[in-house]
Design a protein around this motif. Structure first.
Motif, PDB file in Angstrom:
ATOM      1  N   VAL A  24       0.861  -1.184   0.000  1.00 31.84           N
ATOM      2  CA  VAL A  24       0.000   0.000   0.000  1.00 31.84           C
ATOM      3  C   VAL A  24       0.897   1.234   0.000  1.00 31.84           C
ATOM      4  O   VAL A  24       1.808   1.332   0.822  1.00 31.84           O
ATOM      5  N   ALA A  25       0.652   2.166  -0.935  1.00 31.72           N
ATOM      6  CA  ALA A  25       1.501   3.347  -1.070  1.00 31.72           C
ATOM      7  C   ALA A  25       0.764   4.584  -0.571  1.00 31.72           C
ATOM      8  O   ALA A  25      -0.420   4.746  -0.835  1.00 31.72           O
ATOM      9  N   THR A  26       1.476   5.459   0.132  1.00 30.21           N
ATOM     10  CA  THR A  26       0.923   6.798   0.333  1.00 30.21           C
ATOM     11  C   THR A  26       1.021   7.513  -1.008  1.00 30.21           C
ATOM     12  O   THR A  26       1.744   7.065  -1.914  1.00 30.21           O
ATOM     13  N   GLY A  27       0.327   8.643  -1.148  1.00 33.04           N
ATOM     14  CA  GLY A  27       0.418   9.400  -2.391  1.00 33.04           C
ATOM     15  C   GLY A  27       1.856   9.829  -2.656  1.00 33.04           C
ATOM     16  O   GLY A  27       2.349   9.754  -3.791  1.00 33.04           O
ATOM     17  N   SER A  28       2.564  10.260  -1.606  1.00 33.56           N
ATOM     18  CA  SER A  28       3.944  10.728  -1.795  1.00 33.56           C
ATOM     19  C   SER A  28       4.853   9.578  -2.206  1.00 33.56           C
ATOM     20  O   SER A  28       5.717   9.731  -3.077  1.00 33.56           O
ATOM     21  N   GLU A  29       4.659   8.414  -1.564  1.00 34.89           N
ATOM     22  CA  GLU A  29       5.483   7.253  -1.961  1.00 34.89           C
ATOM     23  C   GLU A  29       5.202   6.889  -3.415  1.00 34.89           C
ATOM     24  O   GLU A  29       6.124   6.569  -4.175  1.00 34.89           O
ATOM     25  N   ALA A  30       3.917   6.934  -3.803  1.00 32.05           N
ATOM     26  CA  ALA A  30       3.561   6.571  -5.175  1.00 32.05           C
ATOM     27  C   ALA A  30       4.195   7.550  -6.158  1.00 32.05           C
ATOM     28  O   ALA A  30       4.760   7.134  -7.184  1.00 32.05           O
ATOM     29  N   SER A  31       4.155   8.849  -5.839  1.00 29.35           N
ATOM     30  CA  SER A  31       4.734   9.835  -6.756  1.00 29.35           C
ATOM     31  C   SER A  31       6.247   9.640  -6.874  1.00 29.35           C
ATOM     32  O   SER A  31       6.806   9.699  -7.969  1.00 29.35           O
ATOM     33  N   ALA A  32       6.908   9.408  -5.723  1.00 26.64           N
ATOM     34  CA  ALA A  32       8.364   9.199  -5.752  1.00 26.64           C
ATOM     35  C   ALA A  32       8.689   7.944  -6.566  1.00 26.64           C
ATOM     36  O   ALA A  32       9.640   7.911  -7.349  1.00 26.64           O
ATOM     37  N   PHE A  33       7.859   6.917  -6.404  1.00 25.24           N
ATOM     38  CA  PHE A  33       8.082   5.672  -7.121  1.00 25.24           C
ATOM     39  C   PHE A  33       7.855   5.871  -8.624  1.00 25.24           C
ATOM     40  O   PHE A  33       8.625   5.368  -9.451  1.00 25.24           O
ATOM     41  N   ASP A  34       6.798   6.644  -8.977  1.00 24.28           N
ATOM     42  CA  ASP A  34       6.529   6.987 -10.389  1.00 24.28           C
ATOM     43  C   ASP A  34       7.763   7.640 -11.007  1.00 24.28           C
ATOM     44  O   ASP A  34       8.215   7.266 -12.097  1.00 24.28           O
ATOM     45  N   ARG A  35       8.313   8.639 -10.270  1.00 15.52           N
ATOM     46  CA  ARG A  35       9.464   9.381 -10.810  1.00 15.52           C
ATOM     47  C   ARG A  35      10.653   8.455 -10.993  1.00 15.52           C
ATOM     48  O   ARG A  35      11.325   8.468 -12.028  1.00 15.52           O
ATOM     49  N   ALA A  36      10.902   7.600  -9.981  1.00 19.87           N
ATOM     50  CA  ALA A  36      12.046   6.685 -10.068  1.00 19.87           C
ATOM     51  C   ALA A  36      11.861   5.736 -11.249  1.00 19.87           C
ATOM     52  O   ALA A  36      12.825   5.429 -11.970  1.00 19.87           O
ATOM     53  N   ALA A  37      10.633   5.283 -11.466  1.00 19.32           N
ATOM     54  CA  ALA A  37      10.369   4.354 -12.575  1.00 19.32           C
ATOM     55  C   ALA A  37      10.663   5.035 -13.906  1.00 19.32           C
ATOM     56  O   ALA A  37      11.306   4.461 -14.791  1.00 19.32           O
ATOM     57  N   GLU A  48      12.638   7.603 -14.389  1.00 21.85           N
ATOM     58  CA  GLU A  48      14.082   7.833 -14.508  1.00 21.85           C
ATOM     59  C   GLU A  48      14.822   6.582 -14.971  1.00 21.85           C
ATOM     60  O   GLU A  48      15.817   6.652 -15.669  1.00 21.85           O
ATOM     61  N   ARG A  49      14.319   5.416 -14.579  1.00 25.35           N
ATOM     62  CA  ARG A  49      15.015   4.207 -15.027  1.00 25.35           C
ATOM     63  C   ARG A  49      14.482   3.714 -16.369  1.00 25.35           C
ATOM     64  O   ARG A  49      14.721   2.579 -16.768  1.00 25.35           O
ATOM     65  N   GLY A  50      13.739   4.581 -17.077  1.00 26.93           N
ATOM     66  CA  GLY A  50      13.410   4.292 -18.470  1.00 26.93           C
ATOM     67  C   GLY A  50      12.031   3.730 -18.703  1.00 26.93           C
ATOM     68  O   GLY A  50      11.699   3.332 -19.816  1.00 26.93           O
ATOM     69  N   VAL A  51      11.203   3.670 -17.657  1.00 25.50           N
ATOM     70  CA  VAL A  51       9.832   3.206 -17.877  1.00 25.50           C
ATOM     71  C   VAL A  51       9.047   4.364 -18.491  1.00 25.50           C
ATOM     72  O   VAL A  51       8.959   5.423 -17.893  1.00 25.50           O
ATOM     73  N   PRO A  52       8.508   4.189 -19.709  1.00 25.99           N
ATOM     74  CA  PRO A  52       7.842   5.332 -20.348  1.00 25.99           C
ATOM     75  C   PRO A  52       6.536   5.699 -19.633  1.00 25.99           C
ATOM     76  O   PRO A  52       5.683   4.845 -19.444  1.00 25.99           O
ATOM     77  N   GLU A  53       6.416   6.976 -19.242  1.00 21.38           N
ATOM     78  CA  GLU A  53       5.239   7.459 -18.523  1.00 21.38           C
ATOM     79  C   GLU A  53       3.964   7.193 -19.326  1.00 21.38           C
ATOM     80  O   GLU A  53       2.936   6.798 -18.781  1.00 21.38           O
ATOM     81  N   VAL A  85     -10.259  -1.524  -6.075  1.00 21.16           N
ATOM     82  CA  VAL A  85      -9.675  -2.481  -7.017  1.00 21.16           C
ATOM     83  C   VAL A  85      -8.288  -1.941  -7.369  1.00 21.16           C
ATOM     84  O   VAL A  85      -8.109  -0.729  -7.497  1.00 21.16           O
ATOM     85  N   ALA A  86      -7.285  -2.824  -7.485  1.00 21.07           N
ATOM     86  CA  ALA A  86      -5.952  -2.348  -7.886  1.00 21.07           C
ATOM     87  C   ALA A  86      -5.505  -3.076  -9.141  1.00 21.07           C
ATOM     88  O   ALA A  86      -5.847  -4.247  -9.352  1.00 21.07           O
ATOM     89  N   ALA A  87      -4.741  -2.339  -9.968  1.00 25.47           N
ATOM     90  CA  ALA A  87      -4.325  -2.869 -11.269  1.00 25.47           C
ATOM     91  C   ALA A  87      -2.819  -2.821 -11.429  1.00 25.47           C
ATOM     92  O   ALA A  87      -2.176  -1.821 -11.085  1.00 25.47           O
ATOM     93  N   GLU A  88      -2.259  -3.881 -11.975  1.00 25.16           N
ATOM     94  CA  GLU A  88      -0.848  -3.917 -12.386  1.00 25.16           C
ATOM     95  C   GLU A  88      -0.776  -3.161 -13.708  1.00 25.16           C
ATOM     96  O   GLU A  88      -1.500  -3.471 -14.651  1.00 25.16           O
ATOM     97  N   ILE A  89       0.074  -2.117 -13.791  1.00 27.91           N
ATOM     98  CA  ILE A  89       0.118  -1.324 -15.027  1.00 27.91           C
ATOM     99  C   ILE A  89       1.525  -1.198 -15.615  1.00 27.91           C
ATOM    100  O   ILE A  89       1.772  -0.325 -16.442  1.00 27.91           O
TER     101      ILE A  89
END
Ligand SMILES: NC(=O)C1=CN([C@@H]2O[C@H](COP(=O)(O)OP(=O)(O)OC[C@H]3O[C@@H](n4cnc5c(N)ncnc54)[C@H](O)[C@@H]3O)[C@@H](O)[C@H]2O)[C@@H](O)CC1
Ligand SMILES: [K+]
Length: 522
Positions: free
Chosen positions: A13-26, A28-33, A210-214
């Motif tokens: 379970v992610a807080t909004g801040s953790e999710a945003s930081a994780f989005d950015r890290a993803a 940065e490592r080349g996962v296309p937004e 509901v949660a989705a793998e994206i």
């Protein structure tokens, strides 16, 4: 009764801040937004078609990425032949490149004072809320507040609302609603459920979660919380060796029950037996001997003023449950000292917590670095006394209260409530996935303590014992079918059925991207 919620295991379970930081890290490592947004929007379209198989869909979009998810969902629905319209709140590119050239009617709204009454018609089959996600800062501004109110009005008129990532207006970190917030019938979280959709008051706004793998990278240890689910419980619960004997499968001593409070110890002792303990002893006021032995002849009785006999009972046990119905009268300090001197895993509950809160004979800080695991099980009132704050302060930030008591006591802490939380040093905060208003009845705390004691005695670590007791207790309550007519004494009898259930968790959502399907709170 299908076993819910559906998941494969515990769910990060992610807080909004953790999710945003994780989005950015993803990214940065080349996962296309754009590919994440594409998967998110397509999953939203899948779920929308399931929730509203026909009829027009309105997608309310904001200016950020949450709005982008909504545009992808709108385009996907249009490409699948559905009637769909976008209500664009705040600036979006025109034409929106996320539409890939599909023509979707867009109604732009810029003036909060002039929200068009027909923007969300009562005839809509579904509203998709893609206004605000994890990017919400502070109270929604007037324009977004007007859009939220229009979505609330639609929900009140009976139009189902599917919120993307988090209901707009709910703070994804905490579940707080600083201004108006959407009432969703379902919330589709991207990657991981957001903490704000699982904590009140956000939980009540989110409906079914509901949660989705994206397409995110693995989240190993990235987040501070996780949802404890039936699939998790089935994986971690202790199981008996085929060849064993009564003392090897968990011996529990329940210490509590002042004069006239025999019920609390009996409930706890019965819950321990029904949770698989092989041997349960009751230590209680001598006046309770007859009722205890008549009601629960399986449990040998030790009067609590025979301190040497108490020591002996505890020494023969794998775990102690200390406190149900104990009372805080004079002389109880001696018992606290005596019971907690033992090198035994212990559940410390009810009046044992109240005594520690008063420093009688010592406070929770003296529990630090115990030789054996300690599990503290306060309700918000007991938590407030232990921390020396008001109940309102505890309720205002329940995860923080639980973590503060962990820091002060060195123990594992269950903070009861909706949802109940399990906090332990160095572990993500556990959230029970099986909350229900049916459990709001006297004596459930005694059942929880007894059941947790049984899992401790069977060798489970304190945080697992706590989560198992929460989940199996709630499931047992559900299996009784008694709803609001549930009494705590019904629960121990249903625990074996809950523990023996070999049904796999069930969902009616046939999506390969599904990682969690959690019912709306009841
Ligand atoms: N970045 C990524 O990698 C991914 C993000 N995703 C989506 O992106 C969302 C987060 O996107 P953003 O960071 O763009 O944020 P949001 O789209 O949640 O919100 C940002 C927008 O809201 C406005 N806003 C903020 N506070 C406001 C307030 N108090 N009143 C009115 N308007 C306010 C901002 O001005 C901005 O326009 C997630 O919730 C999720 O839906 C998903 O597409 C998955 C991938
Ligand atoms: K939203």
């Amino acid at each position: 009764m299908p076993l819910r919620p559906w998941s494969r295991d515990a769910v990060p379970v992610a807080t909004g801040s953790e999710a945003s930081a994780f989005d950015r890290a993803a990214v940065e490592r080349g996962v296309p937004e754009r590919s994440l947004m594409e998967s998110a929007g397509r999953a939203a379209a899948d779920l929308a078609m399931r929730l509203a198989p026909e009829g027009p869909v309105i997608v309310v979009t904001g200016a950020g990425h949450n709005g982008g998810d909504g545009v992808v969902a709108a385009r996907t629905l249009a490409a699948r032949g559905r009637s769909v319209r976008i209500v664009a709140v705040g600036a979006r590119p025109d034409p929106d490149p996320l539409l890939h050239g599909w023509v979707v009617p867009v109604r732009r709204v810029d003036d909060p004072a002039d929200w068009p009454a027909d923007a969300i018609p009562g005839s809509a089959a579904l509203v998709i809320d893609a206004l605000l996600g994890t990017g919400l800062r502070g109270e929604p501004r007037p324009l977004q507040a007007a859009a939220i109110r229009a979505m609330v009005a639609a929900a009140e008129a009976g139009v189902p609302v599917l919120a993307l990532d988090v209901p707009s207006g709910v703070v994804a970190d905490t579940g707080a609603c600083p201004g108006p917030s959407v009432r969703a019938s379902a919330t589709l979280c991207f990657g991981w459920p957001k903490l704000g959709a699982l904590l009140e008051p956000g939980r009540a706004r989110a409906g079914r979660v509901v949660a989705a793998e994206i397409g995110f990278p693995p989240s190993d240890d990235a987040f501070g919380a996780c949802l404890l689910t039936p699939a998790w419980a089935a994986r971690v619960r202790p199981r008996r060796d085929p060849v064993t004997h009564k003392n090897r499968v968990g011996a529990v001593t329940v210490v509590g029950g002042g004069e006239g409070m025999a019920g609390a110890v009996i409930l706890a002792a019965r819950a321990a037996l029904r949770s698989g303990a092989g041997f349960v002893r009751i230590v209680s006021d001598a006046a309770n001997r007859e009722v205890a032995q008549t009601t629960l002849p399986d449990a040998p009785f030790v009067p609590l003023d025979s301190l040497d006999a108490v020591d002996d009972a505890i020494a023969r046990s794998g775990a102690v449950v200390f406190g149900p119905g104990l009372g805080t009268g004079e002389g109880r300090e001696t018992l606290v000292e005596r019971v907690l001197a033992h090198d035994r895993p212990a559940v410390i509950d009810a009046d044992a917590l109240n005594l520690l809160a008063e420093g009688r004979p010592f406070d929770v800080e003296s529990l630090i670095a115990p030789r054996a695991p300690r599990l503290l099980t306060p309700h918000p009132g007991e938590m407030a006394r232990l921390l020396g704050v008001s109940v309102a302060e505890v309720e205002a930030d329940r995860p923080d209260a639980a973590r503060r008591l962990v820091a002060r006591s060195g123990a594992t802490v269950v903070l009861k409530g909706t949802p109940s939380l399990v906090a332990s040093a160095g572990r993500p905060l556990g959230l029970s996935s099986l909350a229900s208003s049916d459990l709001a009845v006297a004596g459930m705390g005694d059942v929880l303590a007894g059941s947790a004691g049984a899992f401790l005695a069977q060798g489970a670590p304190a945080c697992d014992a706590a989560g198992l007791a929460l989940l199996y207790g709630a499931r047992a309550a559900h299996l009784t079918g008694l709803g609001a007519g549930l009494a705590a004494s019904d629960v121990p009898e249903a625990l074996p059925r809950a523990l023996g259930e070999d049904a796999a968790p069930h969902t009616d959502l046939p999506f390969p991207w599904l990682t969690l399907d959690l019912d709306a709170p009841r």
